[in-house]
Every structure is written in structure tokens, then in C-alpha cells.
Design an enzyme around this catalytic site. Structure first.
Site, PDB file in Angstrom:
ATOM      1  N   LEU A 167       0.842  -1.198   0.000  1.00 18.87           N
ATOM      2  CA  LEU A 167       0.000   0.000   0.000  1.00 18.87           C
ATOM      3  C   LEU A 167       0.871   1.240   0.000  1.00 18.87           C
ATOM      4  CD1 LEU A 167      -2.716   1.565   0.494  1.00 18.87           C
ATOM      5  CD2 LEU A 167      -2.289   1.239   2.946  1.00 18.87           C
ATOM      6  N   SER A 168       0.556   2.185  -0.887  1.00 24.50           N
ATOM      7  CA  SER A 168       1.190   3.498  -0.854  1.00 24.50           C
ATOM      8  C   SER A 168       2.704   3.370  -1.039  1.00 24.50           C
ATOM      9  CB  SER A 168       0.816   4.190   0.456  1.00 24.50           C
ATOM     10  OG  SER A 168       1.106   5.545   0.435  1.00 24.50           O
TER      11      SER A 168
END
Length: 335
Positions: A167-168
Site C-alpha cells: 500500500l502506498s
């Protein structure tokens, strides 16, 4: 860094003197559909019937702590999924928010959650924008790859079914690592992340997050990667992501070779966020890429649990979609 609504210059000024170790995707956008997170490190651990244990790995490139989920009834031999958290998160927090352990218990899959250290990055961001951490046999990419090999060997896992997702900042790092090690990872999941090698320093990282890297910057490869090898890729991105522009999802797909495949978009609506899933097939009909665009989604794990930080429970379920996508891919000639 909030949404870059005031431009890059104030952001650069705000980070001046902090050093590159404080850059990351830590200003995760929170809208009405994105519950406020628990404090990192305090989310309840989800063992889901299996075991969730601490570990530490070290190699010549460095070392990191990790959490390992072992299902109570693993497949024989079992697949492995490597999960890279976002900024300010911990492995425990990321596991709780994604709900991956519960799904892995049902599927008999091992999951390892490497943890970034504060010494390496003050905000616990993976250093996806640093050239030394992007390529093969160097920096964080080498640490994660060697950790992956060690866990596969120690637990007798299937070397043909090893996957990585994040994520991210973790999504950007996963893209770097999968591209550098296409002989190790059979597929990659990039949630609210960026293309491999899209930034080389602080300035280019901020620009890429705001508007996406220039095509020329991602057309090649990061140091030591294999640009001619297509790694099956699944992408999740909210179209209202105020931290990482959704254009970065287009660049991840372009880097994965979407232009040479046939894409078929399918819109879905019902409870939760409406979304469009586009599957890209080769001439034989095999799905090599999936693109999930979540309408109204921000910078949060889609379909996640509010027990973890930076999640959007309104879905669709990114964890389930990634495991289903991974299950369709394996490395040829391995296992």
C-alpha cells in the site's frame, strides 16, 4: 503534504532539513468514508486460527523485523504473499487493516509482513524513491528478496507461487522489487502506489505523487531490473486519492505492458463504492493485468477493516481480489 493542495514548493520547504528519510506517503487522505486509524502498532493481531509470530532477518544488505502468518492447514507446498505496509504503519496494523490473515487461513497461504525500521526511515516509509533501494541486490529491495527466499526455504513453500503486494509507499516498493526480481515473484499487487523507478530523489518523488512520473522516466527500468520481463500485476486506486495521483495507476499498468494486451472494462455498482475492473488478456486469453478503479475512493486499502489504519471498509475487497489474481499465476519452470 496534505493532498498537495498548496503545491510542491511549500512541501519541499516543510521537509527542508529533515532529510530524505522523512519523505513518504504518510499524509494519507481521510474523507468521510475513511475512518480515523488506530494508533500504529496498537491494532489487535489477527491470527484467524493460524499463528502470527515475530521474526528478524538479516543479510549483507541489512536486516528487518517481520511478522509471519502461518495458516493452521497450509497447502502443500504453500504459496507465500509478501505484504509491504504504508508510511507510519506497522506489520500488525497492516495485517489488521487488510484482513489478509483471515483470507490466508482459508486459502492455506503463508503471509509475511516485513517491517520498516525508524532508523531507515523516520516515518517507517519504505524508501521507494531512493535508487539504492530500487534495484537488484542492493538496499531494501535486496533485504526483502533475501528475506523472501529464506522464508520459502525454511518453511518448504512453493517457489513458483511467491507474490508481493503493498500500500502506498509499500505499493511503490513492491513495484520496484517485483520488477527487479521477476525470477522470484510470480505476480505483484500495487495499491495506491507508483511505478517502479519513477523517482530518483525527493523532488521527483513529490512530483510523481502529485501528477505521475513522465513517461520517459518509467519507460526504462530501475537499476538492476529486468524491463523485458512482464510481471503479472493487479492495481487498486481510488479516483479521489489526494495523496498519490490516480495517474500513477496508469503508469504502473503501462510499465507492466498493458498496451500489448486486450483490456475489457467491467463497471460494478451496488453496496459500497462503485468501481470498474479492467482485465487485460494476452492472445491466449490469459489475464495478465487487472486494474481496479474505485469511484469515490481515497488513499486507503479498499475493503479493509477499521481495526487497522488507512482503510476504507466500503470496498471492493482488495485483499480478496489480490489473492484470487495471485492464484492464477505461477513462475514457469519453478516448483
Amino acid at each position: 503534504m496534505r493532498g498537495f493542495g498548496r503545491g510542491v514548493a511549500p512541501v519541499l520547504k516543510g521537509l527542508e532539513g529533515l532529510g530524505l528519510d522523512n519523505l513518504g506517503l504518510d499524509n494519507l487522505a481521510r474523507g468521510p468514508a475513511h475512518p480515523a486509524p488506530h494508533a500504529p502498532g496498537h491494532a489487535p493481531e489477527d491470527t484467524s486460527g493460524g499463528s502470527f509470530t515475530d521474526g528478524h532477518f538479516a543479510c549483507s544488505a541489512g536486516g528487518r523485523d517481520y511478522k509471519l502468518f502461518v495458516p493452521s492447514q497450509p497447502r502443500m507446498p504453500a504459496p507465500l504473499v509478501v505484504m509491504l505496509h504504508g508510511c507510519t504503519q506497522t506489520p500488525e496494523d497492516f495485517a489488521a487493516g487488510t484482513g489478509m490473515n483471515a483470507l490466508a487461513e482459508r486459502d492455506g497461504v503463508y503471509v509475511v509482513y516485513p517491517g520498516q525500521s525508524r532508523r531507515a526511515n523516520g516515518q517507517r516509509c519504505w524508501n521507494w524513491f531512493e535508487p539504492r533501494d530500487q534495484g537488484r541486490e542492493s538496499g531494501e529491495a535486496a533485504i526483502i528478496a533475501d528475506m523472501t527466499r529464506a522464508i520459502v526455504a525454511e518453511h518448504g513453500l512453493d517457489p513458483a507461487r511467491v507474490y508481493i503486494a503493498g500500500l502506498s509507499a509499500g505499493g511503490a516498493a513492491a513495484a520496484n522489487i517485483a520488477r527487479a526480481y521477476p525470477d522470484l515473484y510470480a505476480a505483484v499487487g500495487v495499491h495506491s502506489g507508483l511505478a517502479a523507478g519513477c523517482a530518483r530523489d525527493l523532488t521527483s518523488a513529490l512530483m510523481a505523487m502529485r501528477s505521475g512520473a513522465a513517461g520517459a522516466e518509467i519507460a526504462g527500468s530501475s537499476a538492476g531490473s529486468s524491463p523485458t520481463v512482464r510481471v503479472p500485476t493487479i492495481v487498486f486506486h481510488g479516483d479521489e486519492d489526494g495523496t498519490v495521483s490516480a495517474r500513477n495507476a496508469d503508469l504502473v499498468l503501462a510499465q507492466a505492458g498493458a498496451a500489448g494486451l486486450d483490456g475489457a472494462p467491467e463497471p460494478f455498482a451496488g453496496e459500497g463504492h462503485p468501481y470498474t475492473r479492467t482485465r487485460y488478456r494476452d492472445r491466449s486469453g490469459r489475464v495478465l493485468l487487472e486494474d481496479w478503479r474505485v469511484r469515490g475512493g481515497g488513499h486507503a486499502w479498499s475493503g479493509g477493516s477499521p481495526r487497522g489504519s488507512y482503510t476504507d471498509p466500503r470496498g471492493p475487497d482488495a485483499s480478496r481480489a489480490m489473492l484470487d489474481f495471485f492464484a492464477r499465476h505461477r513462475l514457469e519452470g519453478r516448483g
